[in-house]
Motif scaffolding. Structure first.
Motif, mmCIF file in Angstrom:
data_model
loop_
_atom_site.group_PDB
_atom_site.id
_atom_site.type_symbol
_atom_site.label_atom_id
_atom_site.label_comp_id
_atom_site.label_asym_id
_atom_site.label_seq_id
_atom_site.Cartn_x
_atom_site.Cartn_y
_atom_site.Cartn_z
ATOM 1 N N ALA A 83 0.838 -1.206 0.000
ATOM 2 C CA ALA A 83 0.000 0.000 0.000
ATOM 3 C C ALA A 83 0.870 1.253 0.000
ATOM 4 N N GLU A 84 1.933 1.204 0.780
ATOM 5 C CA GLU A 84 2.855 2.347 0.796
ATOM 6 C C GLU A 84 3.537 2.511 -0.552
ATOM 7 N N LEU A 86 2.343 1.628 -3.393
ATOM 8 C CA LEU A 86 1.347 2.115 -4.345
ATOM 9 C C LEU A 86 1.194 3.632 -4.246
ATOM 10 N N GLU A 87 1.234 4.168 -3.050
ATOM 11 C CA GLU A 87 1.155 5.628 -2.876
ATOM 12 C C GLU A 87 2.333 6.320 -3.556
ATOM 13 N N ARG A 88 3.512 5.732 -3.435
ATOM 14 C CA ARG A 88 4.680 6.322 -4.099
ATOM 15 C C ARG A 88 4.507 6.280 -5.608
ATOM 16 N N LEU A 90 1.677 6.302 -7.248
ATOM 17 C CA LEU A 90 0.669 7.297 -7.630
ATOM 18 C C LEU A 90 1.254 8.699 -7.656
ATOM 19 N N ALA A 91 2.247 8.930 -6.818
ATOM 20 C CA ALA A 91 2.899 10.245 -6.795
ATOM 21 C C ALA A 91 3.892 10.404 -7.936
ATOM 22 N N ASN A 92 4.156 9.300 -8.651
ATOM 23 C CA ASN A 92 5.171 9.348 -9.707
ATOM 24 C C ASN A 92 4.652 8.802 -11.037
ATOM 25 N N HIS A 96 -5.345 6.170 -11.257
ATOM 26 C CA HIS A 96 -6.518 5.349 -10.968
ATOM 27 C C HIS A 96 -7.339 5.168 -12.230
ATOM 28 N N VAL A 102 -5.327 0.541 -10.324
ATOM 29 C CA VAL A 102 -4.252 1.521 -10.526
ATOM 30 C C VAL A 102 -3.326 1.000 -11.611
ATOM 31 N N GLY A 114 -7.843 -2.835 -4.305
ATOM 32 C CA GLY A 114 -6.643 -2.280 -3.689
ATOM 33 C C GLY A 114 -5.508 -3.257 -3.513
#
Length: 352
Positions: A83-84, A86-88, A90-92, A96, A102, A114
């Protein structure tokens, strides 16, 4: 730099030999560089998880003598880390989709619920575990550039990737568990010693090109392995008394060694015709005058004497074992105690 490699099978049951090749290649690579092997179970896809599949893999690796320094780590236990990651991503550049999944440059990183896909999980794991070299079959070659992009999106760099050739079946296609004699479990059940399978995989090393599975070579290595096994180990593997070991040395598999042992210990009864009498009576004369147990020289001497007088060695084998084929006859003569041997030849020529 400390070398760290990983073997990451899916828990779908016993390893086929292509996967076993990757396991051995990773172990050998780590050993030759004072490195570490991490065992990771890639179970992100529940549909591919087979009950008992992980246990089967662990048993196969243990049988092959492939150990590991870390693990087994299961991807199903690492959802928080994914999950962490995936957040990185999404920031790069990851985005979605309308269904909630994603994607990154056309590659799905997370499903609509998810959960991480193989593509995200394997790269995130390699980065998190500090893997320095990814050694895998060339069928994964198309993933290399995809994984490089994902690693960049996660703020890291893909480890060095080494692809080796695949093991192919008779049909020229990548070996699969559906192919006969293709899994570690198949060979174990056939009685191929573990040391023979490991020797074959070690010989292949890191093949640059695809190679056809050579079952003939495996069977030749099996014969050599059985011939050199310690007496106690061979007797245990064949479930045989220690005194039968000489008769088991020529077996082609451990299953065959067990069958030979059963022939000698509990032979099928036979009733031979009158033409068998001269051979068996001469054998009885020779055996009756000898010790209860014969050494190799004594057993060979009896066989030589029978040959010299034109006796039928086939008849003697039948009387002693109930079978027409088996190990060298002298080993049988040496394995059967005197009184038991005399009883068997008498029964073979006595009408029932």
């Amino acid at each position: 730099m400390a070398i760290r490699v990983r073997f990451a099978p899916s828990p779908t049951g016993s390893l086929h030999l292509g996967n076993a090749l990757s396991a051995v290649a990773n172990r050998s690579f780590a050993d030759s560089r004072a490195g570490v092997l991490v065992l990771r179970i890639d179970d992100t896809d529940p549909a591919r998880v087979v009950a008992g599949g992980e246990d089967a893999i662990l048993a196969d690796l243990d049988w092959l003598g492939v150990g590991w320094e870390e693990g087994p780590l299961r991807q199903s236990d690492r959802s928080g880390m994914y999950a962490e990651a995936l957040e990185r991503a999404l920031a790069n550049g990851a985005v979605h989709d309308p269904d909630g999944s994603v994607r990154l440059a056309g590659t799905t990183l997370a499903r609509a619920d998810g959960s991480a896909t193989y593509q995200l999980a394997t790269v995130a794991d390699d980065l998190d575990l500090g893997i320095t070299h990814v050694i895998r079959g060339s069928d994964h070659r198309p993933n290399e550039e995809v994984h490089r992009r994902i690693a960049t999106a996660l703020g890291g760099e893909l480890p060095e990737v080494i692809h080796h050739g695949l093991l192919l079946g008779d049909d020229g296609k990548k070996l699969s568990k559906r192919a006969q004699h293709s899994s570690v479990a198949d060979l174990r059940e056939e009685g191929i010693p573990a040391v023979a399978v490991r020797a074959y995989l070690d010989e292949l090393g890191l093949p640059r090109h695809d190679v056809h599975l050579d079952l003939g070579r495996i069977h030749r290595l099996a014969i050599d392995a059985i011939a050199s096994m310690p007496d106690e180990d061979l007797a245990a593997a064949a479930d045989a008394p220690l005194e039968l070991v000489r008769a088991l040395r020529g077996a082609r598999t451990l299953v065959e060694a067990g069958e030979i042992a059963r022939q000698i210990v509990s032979p099928a009864p036979v009733e031979l015709g009158s033409d068998a009498r001269p051979t068996l009576e001469r054998f009885a004369e020779l055996r009756r005058s000898g010790p209860e147990s014969l050494d190799e020289e004594g057993a060979r001497a009896i066989v030589r004497e029978l040959k010299a007088v034109g006796a039928s060695l086939r008849v003697l084998r039948l009387a002693l074992t109930g079978a027409e084929r088996g190990p060298e006859l002298w080993t049988v003569v040496a394995a059967v105690p005197r009184d038991e041997a005399l009883s068997r030849v008498a029964a073979a020529i006595t009408p029932r």
